[in-house]
Enzyme design. Structure first.
Site, PDB file in Angstrom:
ATOM      1  CB  SER A  66      -0.959   0.010   1.193  1.00 55.35           C
ATOM      2  OG  SER A  66      -2.108  -0.744   0.906  1.00 55.35           O
ATOM      3  CE  LYS A  69      -4.584   2.117  -0.771  1.00 54.22           C
ATOM      4  NZ  LYS A  69      -3.976   0.863  -0.324  1.00 54.22           N
ATOM      5  CB  SER A 126      -4.500   1.829   3.888  1.00 56.47           C
ATOM      6  OG  SER A 126      -3.684   1.323   2.864  1.00 56.47           O
TER       7      SER A 126
END
Length: 391
Positions: A66, A69, A126
Site C-alpha cells: 500500500s 498509494k 489505506s
C-alpha cells in the site's frame, strides 16, 4: 526543456549558518549497519535537499504494497494544485471501485463522498476502494490512472518502479524500491497540506449517519513518535511489513523507508532508529518556502509579457550539527525563448545554491500562474502602445 542560459540576475551572497558537511552527506555511507538489520531494504533522506543519510539495498525492486498509494496521493495533490480537482467535489463510486478487497472504507456502488473524505480514507485508512474511486475520477479508469502513475515516475527519473494498479494489491510486475519510494514521498511532501491527512491518527467518515466509520491510521508512529506526520504503511504476505515515514523536528523534515520487515514491531523500531539518527546528527537551515517568487521570465506572444517564477518546493541547506559557514551564492538559470501558452507549475528555470564555487543544491523554478497565448488584437494593441510611447 530548451537550453538554459545562466542569468546572473540574481547572484547574491548572504550570511546564514550553513554546514561544511553538505558534500560529504550527499554520499553518506551507512553510519551503522545495525540501524536496519531486519528488513530487505531501507533509506533515510532529508526532504528539502534529498540528501541520503543512510541506505541499504536502495535500488532493490520489491513489492511496495500500500505504499503504492503515495503515488496515488501525489497525483491527487497535483490535480488539486492545478485546479483540476476541489476538496469539496463529490465523487461517485463505481461498481468496480466498490469491489476492491483488502483494506477498504466499504464504499457502496453509487455512494458519493467528497475528495476530502476519500483522501482521508486513503491516507488514514489505506482504503483500496477510495484509491480506485479517486483514480477513476482523475483519469476516467484505473488503467488510465496507472498510466499516469508510471508516466509521473518516469518524469521523476525513477528507474526501479512499475505500477500495475493504484492500490498496491498484489500484481505481477508491480514493484518499486526504497530509493524511488523516498523520492515519491519527497515530491508529495512539497504539498504541506497533505500532512493534514497523513498525519492524522484517527477520524470518522459518514458522520451523522447510521453507518459512521472509524478510521485509524495504520502508521502507529503518528501517535507514538513526536513529529511523525506521514506517510504510508504497506503489507501483503509477499511484501511483508513496509513503511514510508516522515517526521519534522526543529525545521528539518526527513523521510525514512523500510521494505520487507518481518513484523510491524521490527518495522517501527527500525524506522525509529533512522529518525533518531537523523535528528541527532543533522540539521537544516530553511532558505525559501514553496511558492516564493525568485525571478521573472519573458514570455513571447503571451497575454502577459512575463511570468513570475516561484520555488517548486521548500529549499533548505543541510548541515552536520555544529558545523557552519557563510557566503552562500544564489544563481538563477532561466529558460530562453519561452513562448505562450505556459501552464501554472511549468518548469521555466532553475535555482542553484553554491558555496565556495561548489554546488550545494539545484531546484526547479516554475511558473506561478498560467499565461495564455495573446490574440492578434492583443498583439496589435501592444504594438500600437509601444509605438505611441516611442513617438
Amino acid at each position: 526543456m530548451k537550453k538554459a542560459i545562466i542569468g546572473l540576475l540574481l547572484m547574491i551572497c548572504w550570511t546564514i549558518p550553513i554546514s561544511t558537511g553538505v558534500q560529504a552527506a550527499e554520499k553518506q555511507a551507512s553510519p551503522n549497519a545495525d540501524l536496519v538489520s531486519q528488513a530487505k531494504s531501507a533509506i533515510l533522506i532529508e526532504r528539502d535537499t534529498g540528501t541520503i543519510l543512510y541506505e541499504k539495498n536502495v535500488h532493490q525492486k520489491l513489492p511496495p504494497a500500500s505504499m503504492t498509494k503515495i503515488m496515488t496521493m501525489l497525483l491527487i495533490m497535483d490535480a488539486i494544485d492545478q485546479g483540476k480537482l476541489k476538496w469539496n467535489e463529490k465523487v461517485r463510486t463505481s461498481e468496480y471501485a466498490a469491489s476492491m478487497g483488502g483494506s477498504q472504507i466499504f464504499l457502496e456502488p453509487g455512494e458519493e463522498m467528497t475528495v476530502d473524505e476519500l483522501m482521508r480514507g486513503i491516507a488514514i485508512g489505506s482504503g483500496n476502494d477510495a484509491a480506485v474511486a479517486m483514480a477513476e475520477r482523475i483519469a476516467g479508469s484505473e488503467k488510465a490512472f496507472v498510466e499516469m502513475m508510471n508516466k509521473k515516475a518516469k518524469q521523476m527519473g525513477l528507474k526501479d518502479t512499475v505500477f500495475k494498479n493504484a492500490t498496491g494489491l498484489p500484481a505481477e510486475g508491480h514493484y518499486s524500491s526504497a530509493y524511488d519510494m523516498a523520492m515519491m514521498a519527497k515530491e508529495l511532501l512539497k504539498y504541506d497540506e497533505v500532512t493534514k491527512y497523513t498525519g492524522k491518527y484517527e477520524d470518522y467518515l459518514r458522520e451523522n449517519t447510521d453507518k459512521k466509520f472509524w478510521l485509524v491510521n495504520t502508521n502507529r508512529l503518528v501517535k507514538f513518535y513526536p513529529g511523525v506526520d506521514g506517510v504510508k504503511t504497506g503489507f501483503t504476505a509477499d511484501a511483508k511489513y513496509c513503511l514510508t515515514a516522515t517526521a519534522k523536528k526543529d525545521g528539518m523534515r526527513v523521510i525514512a523507508v523500510i521494505f520487507g520487515a518481518p513484523t510491524p514491531k521490527e518495522r517501527n523500531e527500525q524506522i525509529t532508529k533512522l529518525l533518531d539518527y537523523a535528528f541527532s546528527q543533522y540539521q537544516t537551515h530553511p532558505v525559501y518556502k514553496r511558492n516564493e517568487v525568485i525571478s521573472h521570465v519573458k514570455i513571447s506572444k503571451g497575454k502577459k509579457k512575463e511570468a513570475e517564477l516561484v520555488t517548486a518546493e521548500p529549499i533548505s541547506v543541510l548541515t552536520k550539527k555544529g558545523a557552519n559557514v557563510k557566503d552562500i551564492q544564489k544563481v538563477v538559470k532561466l529558460k530562453e525563448n519561452v513562448k505562450a501558452p505556459i501552464q501554472k507549475g511549468e518548469e521555466l528555470g532553475t535555482l542553484v545554491l553554491k558555496q565556495n564555487g561548489k554546488k550545494l543544491l539545484e531546484s526547479p523554478l516554475v511558473a506561478k500562474q498560467s499565461v495564455q497565448e495573446a490574440s492578434w488584437w492583443d498583439l496589435w494593441k501592444r504594438t500600437l502602445s509601444s509605438f505611441v510611447k516611442s513617438a
